[in-house]
Write a protein that holds these residues in place. Structure first.
Motif, PDB file in Angstrom:
ATOM      1  N   ASN A 197       0.828  -1.210   0.000  1.00  0.00           N
ATOM      2  CA  ASN A 197       0.000   0.000   0.000  1.00  0.00           C
ATOM      3  C   ASN A 197       0.861   1.259   0.000  1.00  0.00           C
ATOM      4  O   ASN A 197       0.548   2.243  -0.692  1.00  0.00           O
ATOM      5  CB  ASN A 197      -0.937  -0.013   1.208  1.00  0.00           C
ATOM      6  N   HIS A 250       2.350   1.699  -3.456  1.00  0.00           N
ATOM      7  CA  HIS A 250       1.397   2.276  -4.415  1.00  0.00           C
ATOM      8  C   HIS A 250       1.372   3.798  -4.301  1.00  0.00           C
ATOM      9  O   HIS A 250       1.298   4.505  -5.315  1.00  0.00           O
ATOM     10  CB  HIS A 250      -0.004   1.713  -4.182  1.00  0.00           C
ATOM     11  N   ASN A 269       0.136   6.521 -11.960  1.00  0.00           N
ATOM     12  CA  ASN A 269      -1.197   6.024 -11.620  1.00  0.00           C
ATOM     13  C   ASN A 269      -2.226   6.560 -12.616  1.00  0.00           C
ATOM     14  O   ASN A 269      -1.988   7.559 -13.297  1.00  0.00           O
ATOM     15  CB  ASN A 269      -1.555   6.468 -10.199  1.00  0.00           C
ATOM     16  N   SER A 280      -6.380   3.177  -9.985  1.00  0.00           N
ATOM     17  CA  SER A 280      -6.852   3.521  -8.640  1.00  0.00           C
ATOM     18  C   SER A 280      -8.166   2.824  -8.320  1.00  0.00           C
ATOM     19  O   SER A 280      -8.376   2.335  -7.203  1.00  0.00           O
ATOM     20  CB  SER A 280      -7.031   5.029  -8.508  1.00  0.00           C
ATOM     21  N   ARG A 281      -9.053   2.795  -9.309  1.00  0.00           N
ATOM     22  CA  ARG A 281     -10.352   2.136  -9.099  1.00  0.00           C
ATOM     23  C   ARG A 281     -10.154   0.679  -8.676  1.00  0.00           C
ATOM     24  O   ARG A 281     -10.783   0.192  -7.742  1.00  0.00           O
ATOM     25  CB  ARG A 281     -11.169   2.212 -10.392  1.00  0.00           C
ATOM     26  N   VAL A 304      -7.344  -0.725  -7.411  1.00  0.00           N
ATOM     27  CA  VAL A 304      -6.621  -0.799  -6.136  1.00  0.00           C
ATOM     28  C   VAL A 304      -7.582  -0.677  -4.966  1.00  0.00           C
ATOM     29  O   VAL A 304      -7.553  -1.475  -4.012  1.00  0.00           O
ATOM     30  CB  VAL A 304      -5.529   0.290  -6.069  1.00  0.00           C
ATOM     31  N   TYR A 305      -8.464   0.316  -5.037  1.00  0.00           N
ATOM     32  CA  TYR A 305      -9.363   0.554  -3.903  1.00  0.00           C
ATOM     33  C   TYR A 305     -10.520  -0.432  -3.871  1.00  0.00           C
ATOM     34  O   TYR A 305     -11.006  -0.785  -2.793  1.00  0.00           O
ATOM     35  CB  TYR A 305      -9.826   2.006  -3.896  1.00  0.00           C
ATOM     36  N   ARG A 353      -9.036  -3.406  -2.039  1.00  0.00           N
ATOM     37  CA  ARG A 353      -8.933  -3.191  -0.595  1.00  0.00           C
ATOM     38  C   ARG A 353     -10.302  -3.244   0.070  1.00  0.00           C
ATOM     39  O   ARG A 353     -10.456  -3.826   1.153  1.00  0.00           O
ATOM     40  CB  ARG A 353      -8.254  -1.841  -0.319  1.00  0.00           C
ATOM     41  N   GLU A 354     -11.310  -2.663  -0.581  1.00  0.00           N
ATOM     42  CA  GLU A 354     -12.662  -2.684  -0.008  1.00  0.00           C
ATOM     43  C   GLU A 354     -13.223  -4.094   0.088  1.00  0.00           C
ATOM     44  O   GLU A 354     -14.052  -4.392   0.947  1.00  0.00           O
ATOM     45  CB  GLU A 354     -13.588  -1.805  -0.852  1.00  0.00           C
ATOM     46  N   SER A 374      -2.620  -3.740  -2.008  1.00  0.00           N
ATOM     47  CA  SER A 374      -2.857  -3.677  -3.454  1.00  0.00           C
ATOM     48  C   SER A 374      -2.081  -2.501  -4.021  1.00  0.00           C
ATOM     49  O   SER A 374      -1.943  -1.458  -3.379  1.00  0.00           O
ATOM     50  CB  SER A 374      -4.348  -3.550  -3.774  1.00  0.00           C
ATOM     51  N   LYS A 375      -1.554  -2.704  -5.220  1.00  0.00           N
ATOM     52  CA  LYS A 375      -0.705  -1.686  -5.839  1.00  0.00           C
ATOM     53  C   LYS A 375      -0.603  -1.920  -7.335  1.00  0.00           C
ATOM     54  O   LYS A 375      -0.931  -2.998  -7.832  1.00  0.00           O
ATOM     55  CB  LYS A 375       0.707  -1.724  -5.235  1.00  0.00           C
TER      56      LYS A 375
END
Length: 320
Positions: free
Chosen positions: A241, A244, A253, A258-259, A261-262, A265-266, A272-273
Motif C-alpha cells: 500500500n 502504491h 497512476n 486507482s479504481r 486498487v481501492y 482493498r474494499e 494492493s498496488k
C-alpha cells in the motif's frame, strides 16, 4: 525443422521505476507464458503471425520494418530488434501465441523477447546459456525502450521469485512463497517506454523531491525482502500500500488503476498496488482468504487474472 521456445510472464511486487535508477526490486515469474515457433519459409518472404493476438505481418528483418497484413501487432518492435541482432535474414515463418495480456504490466514484451531469442538461437544452432540470454534480451528491451531495467528479462529467463540488489546481483528466494494474489487489468494498455521517460522527465524537473522518493522505494523493497523471508503477509500488504502511494507520486497512476486498487482493498485485500510501469495495465492484490471476493469486486468494471508463481523459466527445443 522447427525451433520452439516459451517464457513466463512476470509480476513485480516491489521496485517498479526505482529499479531503473539502481534501487533493488522483487519480482516473480507467473504461470502465464508466451510461445514462439520458428521454421523455414518456402518462399522469399518472412512472416510473423499470431492467431490468438489476431495479426499477421510480412517482416523485413534486415531493416527492422514490416508490412501489416492483418490486425495490430503491438509487440512487434521487440521481435524485429531480436531478429536484427541474431537472424541471418533468410526467409522464416514465426508463430507467436501468448497467455499474457499485451500492455498489462505483466512483462509481455520481456517474455516474447526471451522466447524469440531462445527460438532463434535454437534455429541457428547458436550456443547460449541463461546468463547470456537474459543479457541479450535486456539489450533488446533497452534498444526499444531507451531505458530498461534487467529485471523483467531476468525473471522471464530464470523463473522463480527473485531479488535484484542495488549492485545488480540476482538472488533467488529460497522460501516457498505461495501468497494468494489476484491481478486486475484494464483495457487501457500501458506503454513502458513512455512511462519510464515520463518518470525520468519528472525526476529531472524536480530532483530534490523525486530523488528521495526513489531512495525510499529502494529501502521499502529491502524491508519487503525481510517480510517475504518471514512469510509476514500483514507487513507485505502494508508495504504494498505504501509502494502504491510512491508510484502515484511518480505520476504513473491512472483513474482505472486507482479504481481497481481501492476496489480490491474494499473487498478484503490486505495490500494492493500497481504492478509494472503503470499508465494503464495491471494492479496486484494480496488477499489471504479473500481471493474470490476481491476477484468479483475488480471484475465489476475491469478484468481479472488469477496467477501463481512458478519456478519454470525459459524453455526451448528443436523439433524435426
Amino acid at each position: 525443422m522447427k525451433a520452439i521456445a516459451s517464457a513466463p510472464a512476470k509480476m513485480i511486487l516491489f521496485g517498479e521505476h526505482s529499479v531503473v535508477y539502481g534501487e533493488p526490486a522483487i519480482a516473480g515469474a507467473v504461470n502465464k507464458r508466451a510461445y514462439v515457433e520458428i521454421k523455414k519459409s518456402y518462399n522469399d518472404k518472412s512472416i510473423l503471425k499470431s492467431y490468438d493476438l489476431n495479426f499477421e505481418v510480412e517482416l523485413d528483418t534486415r531493416n527492422k520494418s514490416y508490412i501489416l497484413k492483418k490486425g495490430k501487432p503491438g509487440i512487434i518492435r521487440y521481435i524485429l530488434e531480436a531478429f536484427y541482432r541474431v537472424h541471418d535474414h533468410s526467409p522464416i515463418v514465426m508463430t507467436l501465441s501468448s497467455e499474457i495480456p499485451i500492455g498489462s504490466g505483466l512483462g509481455s514484451s520481456a517474455a516474447v523477447t526471451v522466447a524469440t531469442l531462445a527460438a532463434l538461437y535454437r534455429y541457428h544452432n547458436i550456443r547460449f546459456n541463461k546468463k547470456s540470454l537474459a543479457h541479450d534480451a535486456h539489450m533488446v528491451e533497452q534498444a526499444v525502450q531507451g531505458v530498461a531495467s534487467p529485471l523483467d528479462t531476468l525473471v522471464s529467463t530464470y523463473g522463480g521469485l527473485v531479488y535484484l540488489s542495488r549492485n545488480k546481483t540476482f538472488e533467488p528466494f529460497r522460501v516457498n512463497f505461495n501468497a494468494p494474489f489476484v491481478v486486475g487489468y484494464t483495457n487501457k494498455h500501458g506503454n513502458t517506454g513512455k512511462m519510464v521517460k515520463d518518470v525520468r522527465s519528472l525526476k529531472n524537473r524536480n530532483s530534490k523531491v523525486i530523488n528521495p522518493v526513489i531512495t525510499a522505494m529502494g529501502n521499502l523493497t529491502n524491508y519487503a525482502k525481510q517480510a517475504i523471508l518471514k512469510q509476514d503477509y500483514s507487513k507485505i500488504g502494508e508495504l504494498m500500500n505504501i509502494n502504491h502511494g510512491f508510484l502515484d507520486v511518480l505520476g504513473v497512476n491512472t483513474v482505472e488503476l486507482s479504481r481497481m486498487v481501492y476496489a480490491a482493498r474494499e473487498c478484503g485485500a490486505i495490500g494492493s498496488k500497481i504492478t509494472g510501469a503503470g499508465g494503464g495495465g495491471s494492479i496486484i492484490a494480496l488477499c489471504p482468504g479473500k481471493s474470490k471476493e476481491v476477484a468479483r469486486g475488480i471484475a465489476k468494471e475491469d478484468n481479472v487474472l488469477q496467477v501463481n508463481f512458478t519456478k519454470r523459466g525459459v524453455s526451448s527445443r528443436v523439433r524435426m
